[in-house]
Design a protein around this motif. Structure first.
Motif, short mmCIF file in Angstrom:
data_model
loop_
_atom_site.label_atom_id
_atom_site.label_comp_id
_atom_site.label_asym_id
_atom_site.label_seq_id
_atom_site.Cartn_x
_atom_site.Cartn_y
_atom_site.Cartn_z
N ALA A 182 1.11 -0.76 0.47
CA ALA A 182 -0.10 0.23 -0.23
C ALA A 182 0.43 0.99 0.02
O ALA A 182 1.87 1.37 0.63
CB ALA A 182 -1.02 -0.09 1.56
N GLY A 183 0.24 2.44 -0.13
CA GLY A 183 0.58 3.69 -0.39
C GLY A 183 0.51 4.15 -1.62
O GLY A 183 -0.74 4.84 -1.44
N VAL A 184 0.92 5.56 -2.23
CA VAL A 184 0.79 6.42 -3.06
C VAL A 184 1.55 6.79 -4.13
O VAL A 184 2.20 6.13 -4.34
CB VAL A 184 0.66 7.71 -2.73
N CYS A 185 1.25 7.51 -5.16
CA CYS A 185 1.93 7.22 -6.75
C CYS A 185 3.35 7.68 -6.07
O CYS A 185 3.99 6.77 -7.07
CB CYS A 185 1.69 8.41 -7.35
N GLN A 186 3.79 8.15 -5.54
CA GLN A 186 5.31 8.32 -5.13
C GLN A 186 5.85 7.22 -4.76
O GLN A 186 7.03 6.60 -5.44
CB GLN A 186 5.92 9.23 -4.04
N ASP A 187 5.22 5.90 -4.22
CA ASP A 187 5.60 4.64 -3.56
C ASP A 187 5.82 3.62 -4.90
O ASP A 187 6.11 3.15 -5.09
CB ASP A 187 5.01 4.47 -2.31
N PHE A 188 4.48 4.30 -5.35
CA PHE A 188 4.50 3.12 -6.77
C PHE A 188 5.52 3.23 -7.96
O PHE A 188 5.77 2.64 -8.41
CB PHE A 188 2.87 2.47 -7.56
N THR A 189 5.84 5.11 -8.08
CA THR A 189 6.49 5.43 -8.91
C THR A 189 8.02 4.87 -7.84
O THR A 189 8.90 4.28 -9.28
CB THR A 189 6.66 6.88 -8.68
N HIS A 190 8.45 5.22 -7.03
CA HIS A 190 10.02 4.50 -6.24
C HIS A 190 9.89 2.85 -7.07
O HIS A 190 11.37 2.01 -7.03
CB HIS A 190 10.22 4.80 -4.96
N LEU A 191 9.10 2.05 -6.62
CA LEU A 191 8.70 1.04 -6.91
C LEU A 191 9.19 -0.19 -8.03
O LEU A 191 10.34 -0.59 -8.16
CB LEU A 191 7.65 -0.18 -6.81
N MET A 192 8.40 0.60 -8.96
CA MET A 192 8.88 0.29 -10.25
C MET A 192 9.67 1.61 -10.94
O MET A 192 10.84 0.11 -12.14
CB MET A 192 8.01 1.31 -11.10
N LEU A 193 10.32 1.72 -10.65
CA LEU A 193 11.79 2.61 -10.26
C LEU A 193 12.91 1.18 -10.74
O LEU A 193 13.68 1.27 -11.57
CB LEU A 193 11.96 4.08 -10.72
N CYS A 194 12.61 1.15 -9.19
CA CYS A 194 13.50 0.47 -8.49
C CYS A 194 13.56 -0.62 -9.06
O CYS A 194 15.06 -1.49 -9.68
CB CYS A 194 14.12 0.70 -6.98
N GLY A 195 12.82 -1.47 -9.29
CA GLY A 195 13.25 -2.68 -10.40
C GLY A 195 13.74 -2.26 -12.01
O GLY A 195 13.99 -4.17 -12.11
#
Length: 292
Positions: A182-195
């Protein structure tokens, strides 16, 4: 090829800091000016500050984003910045997914492309993380066209993670987002970038806005009442960059406005600064992106 739809938007971004004690002096850096792009034409913009700064200057940062610097030399217990603009937007449609090269080829080409390669490395907020890489890698089977894999990851994040304000903060690590789903747009963006970077694929953090109110009969976008964030992904030299919004499972077309991009949130924070005094403070942000 179909022509992109043109949309005209009115932006209003208000930020208010209230301090428990007077701030004697302050210096602020603002990323609040939309970035001029071939598909994004600025018609006008204004920036109003209270109290009025003693000095204002502007320029470009390392990534080519527009930046404004403010210096305040009078004591103040409240600081307000209101940025407004009107802009025409028409992102080009992405290529057919099957027409994009295998993702391994894109990763190999990125390693040889200087400006692009910068977005394949870990960054201050996004160190290497095996869990993020493994989550994203499930979509990147051998030889798969890069855009097909990217679209699947975008959809998986939208389905697997709940949009929930208040459970994360600016500095929340990707490991926590993965654990709590769970989180917000910044978190989901960071997750995808990191992967993606873990696989050697160039990916950048894009900051901007998304339409506040839905069209008649439509559904309101998640993350529309604050600054929004999404992923810019490189498809190779033939196709360039495409923007993907994992919070809403969208390819960015005509309901987003780009402020700028960087490696992570820290590079493109809308407003940050250094203050002398102030004590405890509260922050209020209100964003509207509405049809002009």
């Amino acid at each position: 090829m179909s022509h992109p739809r043109m949309s005209r938007w009115r932006i209003r971004h208000a930020t208010i800091y209230r301090y428990a004690e007077a701030v004697d002096m302050a210096s602020h850096m603002l990323h609040l000016s939309p970035r001029p792009l071939p598909h994004q034409q600025l018609r006008w913009e204004t920036l109003a500050c209270a109290p009025e700064p003693a000095r204002v200057s502007s320029g470009l940062d390392h990534f080519g984003n527009r930046v404004t610097w403010l210096f305040l030399d009078r004591p103040h217990a409240r600081f307000e910045v209101v940025a407004e603009a009107e802009i025409d937007v028409a992102f080009p449609p992405p290529p057919p997914a099957a027409a994009t090269p295998p993702w391994e080829q894109v990763a190999a080409e990125a390693a040889r492309s200087g400006p692009v390669a910068e977005f394949t490395f870990p960054s201050p907020m996004l160190p290497e993380h095996a869990g993020a890489r493994d989550y994203v890698a499930q979509s990147f089977t051998p030889g798969r066209p890069v855009l097909a894999a990217l679209r699947e990851v975008t959809t998986r994040i939208y389905r697997d993670f709940a949009f929930r304000a208040g459970v994360t903060g600016i500095a929340t690590p990707v490991s926590q987002v993965l654990a709590q789903r769970a989180g917000v747009c910044q978190d989901f963006t960071h997750l995808m970038l990191c992967g993606l970077r873990g696989l050697g694929l160039p990916a950048r953090y894009v900051s901007g806005y998304i339409r506040t109110l839905p069209p008649p009969g439509g559904t309101k976008h998640l993350g529309s009442d604050q600054s929004h964030a999404w992923v810019g992904a490189w498809l190779g030299p033939a196709h360039g960059w495409v923007d993907l919004d994992p919070t809403n499972d969208l390819v960015v077309r005509d309901e987003h406005v780009v402020l700028g991009w960087g490696r992570d949130f820290h590079d493109i924070s809308p407003l940050r600064g250094i203050i002398l005094g102030g004590g405890r403070h509260s922050l209020e942000v209100a964003v509207d992106l509405t049809p002009a």
